[in-house]
Design a protein around this motif. Sequence first.
Motif, short mmCIF file in Angstrom:
data_model
loop_
_atom_site.label_atom_id
_atom_site.label_comp_id
_atom_site.label_asym_id
_atom_site.label_seq_id
_atom_site.Cartn_x
_atom_site.Cartn_y
_atom_site.Cartn_z
N GLY A 1 0.81 -1.21 0.00
CA GLY A 1 0.00 0.00 0.00
C GLY A 1 0.85 1.26 0.00
N GLN A 2 0.22 2.35 0.38
CA GLN A 2 0.87 3.64 0.32
C GLN A 2 1.69 3.92 1.58
OE1 GLN A 2 -2.45 3.12 0.01
NE2 GLN A 2 -2.71 3.29 -2.19
N SER A 3 2.53 4.95 1.45
CA SER A 3 3.49 5.26 2.51
C SER A 3 3.01 6.31 3.51
CB SER A 3 4.78 5.76 1.82
OG SER A 3 5.76 6.06 2.75
N MET A 4 2.32 7.33 3.02
CA MET A 4 1.96 8.49 3.87
C MET A 4 0.52 8.41 4.30
SD MET A 4 2.58 11.72 5.02
CE MET A 4 3.84 12.66 4.18
N PRO A 5 0.21 8.52 5.58
CA PRO A 5 1.07 8.60 6.76
C PRO A 5 1.41 7.20 7.29
CG PRO A 5 -1.20 8.98 7.41
CD PRO A 5 -1.20 8.78 5.91
N SER A 6 2.40 7.14 8.15
CA SER A 6 2.80 5.87 8.74
C SER A 6 1.76 5.44 9.77
CB SER A 6 4.16 5.99 9.41
OG SER A 6 4.42 4.86 10.21
N ASN A 7 1.12 4.32 9.51
CA ASN A 7 0.11 3.82 10.44
C ASN A 7 0.77 3.29 11.71
OD1 ASN A 7 -2.76 3.58 10.69
ND2 ASN A 7 -2.43 1.37 10.76
N HIS A 8 1.93 2.66 11.60
CA HIS A 8 2.63 2.17 12.79
C HIS A 8 2.99 3.34 13.72
CE1 HIS A 8 3.03 -1.55 10.52
NE2 HIS A 8 3.45 -2.15 11.63
N SER A 9 3.41 4.45 13.13
CA SER A 9 3.76 5.62 13.95
C SER A 9 2.52 6.18 14.65
CB SER A 9 4.41 6.71 13.08
OG SER A 9 5.60 6.22 12.53
N PHE A 10 1.42 6.23 13.91
CA PHE A 10 0.16 6.66 14.53
C PHE A 10 -0.19 5.73 15.69
CE2 PHE A 10 -4.23 5.36 14.95
CZ PHE A 10 -4.80 6.54 15.45
N CYS A 11 -0.17 4.44 15.42
CA CYS A 11 -0.60 3.45 16.41
C CYS A 11 0.24 3.49 17.68
CB CYS A 11 -0.56 2.04 15.81
SG CYS A 11 -1.77 1.78 14.49
N VAL A 12 1.55 3.58 17.52
CA VAL A 12 2.41 3.56 18.71
C VAL A 12 2.22 4.82 19.55
CG1 VAL A 12 4.56 4.56 17.77
CG2 VAL A 12 4.67 2.80 19.54
N VAL A 13 1.90 5.94 18.93
CA VAL A 13 1.64 7.17 19.70
C VAL A 13 0.34 7.02 20.49
CG1 VAL A 13 1.01 9.61 19.50
CG2 VAL A 13 2.99 8.74 18.28
N VAL A 14 -0.70 6.49 19.87
CA VAL A 14 -1.96 6.29 20.59
C VAL A 14 -1.75 5.34 21.76
CG1 VAL A 14 -4.32 5.41 20.44
CG2 VAL A 14 -3.41 6.84 18.60
N ILE A 15 -1.05 4.24 21.51
CA ILE A 15 -0.77 3.29 22.58
C ILE A 15 0.00 3.98 23.70
CG2 ILE A 15 0.59 1.23 23.16
CD1 ILE A 15 -0.21 0.16 20.31
N ALA A 16 1.06 4.70 23.34
CA ALA A 16 1.91 5.35 24.34
C ALA A 16 1.14 6.39 25.15
CB ALA A 16 3.12 6.00 23.66
N MET A 17 0.35 7.20 24.48
CA MET A 17 -0.37 8.25 25.21
C MET A 17 -1.43 7.67 26.14
SD MET A 17 -0.50 11.47 22.55
CE MET A 17 -1.31 12.54 23.74
N PHE A 18 -2.14 6.66 25.69
CA PHE A 18 -3.15 6.04 26.55
C PHE A 18 -2.50 5.30 27.72
CE2 PHE A 18 -6.33 7.28 23.58
CZ PHE A 18 -7.54 7.16 24.22
N VAL A 19 -1.36 4.65 27.47
CA VAL A 19 -0.65 3.98 28.56
C VAL A 19 -0.16 5.01 29.57
CG1 VAL A 19 1.47 2.72 29.15
CG2 VAL A 19 0.01 1.90 27.29
N CYS A 20 0.46 6.08 29.10
CA CYS A 20 0.98 7.12 30.02
C CYS A 20 -0.14 7.76 30.83
CB CYS A 20 1.76 8.18 29.24
SG CYS A 20 3.35 7.60 28.66
N TYR A 21 -1.26 8.04 30.20
CA TYR A 21 -2.38 8.64 30.92
C TYR A 21 -2.89 7.68 31.98
CZ TYR A 21 -6.80 10.91 31.93
OH TYR A 21 -7.84 11.51 32.58
N PHE A 22 -3.06 6.42 31.60
CA PHE A 22 -3.57 5.40 32.52
C PHE A 22 -2.62 5.22 33.71
CE2 PHE A 22 -4.35 0.99 33.87
CZ PHE A 22 -5.73 1.04 34.05
N VAL A 23 -1.34 5.11 33.41
CA VAL A 23 -0.34 4.92 34.46
C VAL A 23 -0.28 6.14 35.37
CG1 VAL A 23 2.16 4.72 34.86
CG2 VAL A 23 1.03 3.21 33.21
N SER A 24 -0.39 7.33 34.78
CA SER A 24 -0.33 8.55 35.61
C SER A 24 -1.50 8.62 36.59
CB SER A 24 -0.29 9.80 34.74
OG SER A 24 -1.55 10.06 34.17
N LYS A 25 -2.63 8.04 36.24
CA LYS A 25 -3.78 8.02 37.15
C LYS A 25 -3.65 6.94 38.22
CE LYS A 25 -5.98 11.35 35.27
NZ LYS A 25 -5.99 12.63 35.96
N MET A 26 -2.87 5.91 37.94
CA MET A 26 -2.73 4.79 38.87
C MET A 26 -1.57 4.98 39.86
SD MET A 26 -3.55 1.38 36.71
CE MET A 26 -3.28 0.39 38.17
#
Length: 180
Positions: free
Chosen positions: A91-116
Amino acid sequence: MLFERNIIVALQSLATEGLTNFFKAVSLLGSWYGFIVVFLIFLFFSRRYAFYFAGTFLGGVAFNYVLKVLIDRPRPFETYSTIISFSDAMGQSMPSNHSFCVVVIAMFVCYFVSKMLDKNWKKTLCIFIMSLIVVVVGISRMYLGVHYLSDIVVGYIIGVLFSLAGLNIYNKARRWRYEN
């Protein structure tokens, strides 16, 4: 674009079998595998949070695919014969789906951990580790020859925007639920 090609060529000049296997494995953190693992962990602690995470993730993936079709940028290995594809990406190159996905994972993990967690150093450590994972996944996508730097940056930006929107909606729904 020559600058971006040169980054990939420089990264690939370091190629070894071990490094290739490492970057393939790291790349999985920004894929469906990473999503499923984190979703199941969130599901164990908070079903509601898990479903907001899933909605944000899936909505962003759909948005990314629409952008990929509209932008229609070929992958680096398709454009330059000097770039090797160490991946089965299609498929196509732009935008990187892996880069999108890892940011969503990271931000949700950080938010969750910060609350715990109650200790600031633990929160800081979580942010550091997740940020490192985000950067390494981005590098892996270039090393593997499937994305340009600009693809990754755009994926990161979309990931941040979708995460902020998803977390904002989650917080508003949570407050509304407790107020009513």
